[in-house]
Design a protein around this motif. Structure first.
Motif, short mmCIF file in Angstrom:
data_model
loop_
_atom_site.label_atom_id
_atom_site.label_comp_id
_atom_site.label_asym_id
_atom_site.label_seq_id
_atom_site.Cartn_x
_atom_site.Cartn_y
_atom_site.Cartn_z
N ALA A 56 6.11 -8.59 -9.72
CA ALA A 56 5.53 -9.20 -10.92
C ALA A 56 4.13 -9.75 -10.69
O ALA A 56 3.43 -10.10 -11.65
N SER A 57 3.71 -9.82 -9.42
CA SER A 57 2.38 -10.36 -9.13
C SER A 57 1.29 -9.30 -9.19
O SER A 57 0.10 -9.62 -9.12
N ARG A 58 1.68 -8.03 -9.35
CA ARG A 58 0.71 -6.95 -9.33
C ARG A 58 0.59 -6.28 -10.71
O ARG A 58 1.59 -6.12 -11.41
N THR A 59 -0.63 -5.94 -11.05
CA THR A 59 -0.91 -5.32 -12.34
C THR A 59 -1.64 -4.00 -12.13
O THR A 59 -2.55 -3.91 -11.32
N LEU A 60 -1.23 -3.01 -12.86
CA LEU A 60 -1.89 -1.71 -12.78
C LEU A 60 -3.32 -1.81 -13.32
O LEU A 60 -3.54 -2.47 -14.35
N PRO A 61 -4.28 -1.16 -12.67
CA PRO A 61 -5.65 -1.16 -13.20
C PRO A 61 -5.72 -0.40 -14.52
O PRO A 61 -4.91 0.50 -14.78
N ASP A 62 -6.71 -0.74 -15.33
CA ASP A 62 -6.86 -0.09 -16.64
C ASP A 62 -6.96 1.43 -16.52
O ASP A 62 -6.48 2.16 -17.39
N ALA A 63 -7.60 1.89 -15.44
CA ALA A 63 -7.78 3.34 -15.27
C ALA A 63 -6.44 4.06 -15.15
O ALA A 63 -6.27 5.17 -15.65
N LYS A 64 -5.48 3.42 -14.47
CA LYS A 64 -4.15 4.03 -14.33
C LYS A 64 -3.42 4.07 -15.68
O LYS A 64 -2.76 5.06 -16.02
N ILE A 65 -3.53 2.99 -16.44
CA ILE A 65 -2.90 2.95 -17.76
C ILE A 65 -3.52 4.00 -18.66
O ILE A 65 -2.82 4.68 -19.43
N GLN A 66 -4.82 4.19 -18.55
CA GLN A 66 -5.50 5.20 -19.36
C GLN A 66 -5.01 6.60 -19.02
O GLN A 66 -4.81 7.44 -19.92
N VAL A 67 -4.77 6.87 -17.74
CA VAL A 67 -4.23 8.17 -17.33
C VAL A 67 -2.88 8.41 -18.00
O VAL A 67 -2.60 9.50 -18.50
N LEU A 68 -2.04 7.39 -18.02
CA LEU A 68 -0.71 7.54 -18.62
C LEU A 68 -0.80 7.73 -20.14
O LEU A 68 -0.03 8.50 -20.72
N LYS A 69 -1.71 7.03 -20.77
CA LYS A 69 -1.90 7.23 -22.21
C LYS A 69 -2.32 8.67 -22.50
O LYS A 69 -1.82 9.31 -23.43
N GLU A 70 -3.27 9.16 -21.70
CA GLU A 70 -3.74 10.54 -21.89
C GLU A 70 -2.61 11.54 -21.63
O GLU A 70 -2.47 12.53 -22.35
N ALA A 71 -1.82 11.27 -20.60
CA ALA A 71 -0.70 12.16 -20.28
C ALA A 71 0.31 12.20 -21.43
O ALA A 71 0.83 13.27 -21.77
N PHE A 72 0.59 11.04 -21.99
CA PHE A 72 1.49 10.99 -23.15
C PHE A 72 0.95 11.85 -24.28
O PHE A 72 1.66 12.65 -24.89
N ASN A 73 -0.33 11.70 -24.55
CA ASN A 73 -0.96 12.42 -25.66
C ASN A 73 -1.01 13.93 -25.43
O ASN A 73 -1.07 14.71 -26.37
N LEU A 74 -0.96 14.34 -24.17
CA LEU A 74 -1.03 15.76 -23.82
C LEU A 74 0.36 16.40 -23.65
O LEU A 74 0.45 17.57 -23.30
N THR A 75 1.40 15.63 -23.89
CA THR A 75 2.76 16.17 -23.75
C THR A 75 2.98 17.35 -24.68
O THR A 75 2.57 17.33 -25.85
N ALA A 76 3.61 18.39 -24.16
CA ALA A 76 3.94 19.56 -24.98
C ALA A 76 5.10 19.20 -25.91
O ALA A 76 6.18 18.82 -25.44
N LEU A 77 4.89 19.32 -27.21
CA LEU A 77 5.91 18.95 -28.18
C LEU A 77 6.17 20.09 -29.17
O LEU A 77 5.30 20.92 -29.41
#
Length: 209
Positions: A18-39
């Motif tokens: 709980a003391s560690r936070t993901l950097p914004d760049a990592k969260i942005q990668v995951l957002k982009e990955a979600f948006n690129l999911t094949a649906l």
């Protein structure tokens, strides 16, 4: 790491640091990955709710049956489906296709009409079931990207969607929660991190014809 090494490294994290936070760049990668999911059909009837605020997430622990991951992770991802899916979603999708690809209407219209007929013929319960299946595709994609990026995650079905929706006021946004994915960094004392994976052999799970 190779992709297989990354997938072996990945596990359903039971205890986050709980003391560690993901950097914004990592969260942005995951957002982009979600948006690129094949649906299915290319329709994006899913939404990803990203919650960083720990105080807000503490309120969700109870509706997640006391699972601390939702509060102790760096961020909580809530995968949601639209409460309603109709012709407007199809019109919007094909308008985007036209804008990005400059595809002529005479090519798009037959596909659009066919898709409208398919969606319109679905009972509402089947639409929601279909949309929920798309959420699982997005979940799998996110988990794989997490593994490659060395981000810990824990896929969760164990929560009370209706109560979570009420707390987050998702109904006001026309959304229903389907899955949770806490993401962050594993705690050093998470005993499950070092356990060997338990999987059947390839000969038992893969059939070659």
């Amino acid at each position: 790491m190779s992709i297989i090494e990354s997938l072996n490294w990945r596990y359903a994290t039971k205890k986050f640091d709980a003391s560690r936070t993901l950097p914004d760049a990592k969260i942005q990668v995951l957002k982009e990955a979600f948006n690129l999911t094949a649906l299915s059909y290319g329709l994006q009837t899913l939404k990803l709710v990203v919650i960083a605020d720990r105080t807000a997430r503490e309120r969700l622990v109870e509706v997640a049956y006391g699972q601390r991951q939702v509060a102790d992770a760096s961020h909580l991802f809530v995968l949601c489906i639209q409460s309603e899916i109709d012709a407007n979603d199809i019109d919007s999708h094909f308008q985007t296709v036209k804008q990005i690809r400059n595809t002529p209407d005479e090519i798009l219209e037959p596909f659009k009409a066919q898709l409208k007929s398919t969606i319109d013929s679905m009972p509402e319960i089947k639409k929601l079931d279909w949309a929920s299946r798309q959420a699982y595709i997005a979940l799998g994609n996110l988990m794989t990207v997490c593994a490659v990026e060395e981000i810990d995650s824990c896929p969760m079905e164990g929560f009370i969607p209706g109560k979570l929706d009420e707390i987050l006021k998702l109904n006001e946004k026309g959304l229903k929660s389907v899955l949770l994915l806490p993401v962050g960094y594993r705690a050093e004392d998470d005993m499950f991190a070092e356990l060997k994976k338990v999987r059947k052999s390839l000969s038992e799970t893969v059939i070659e014809l």
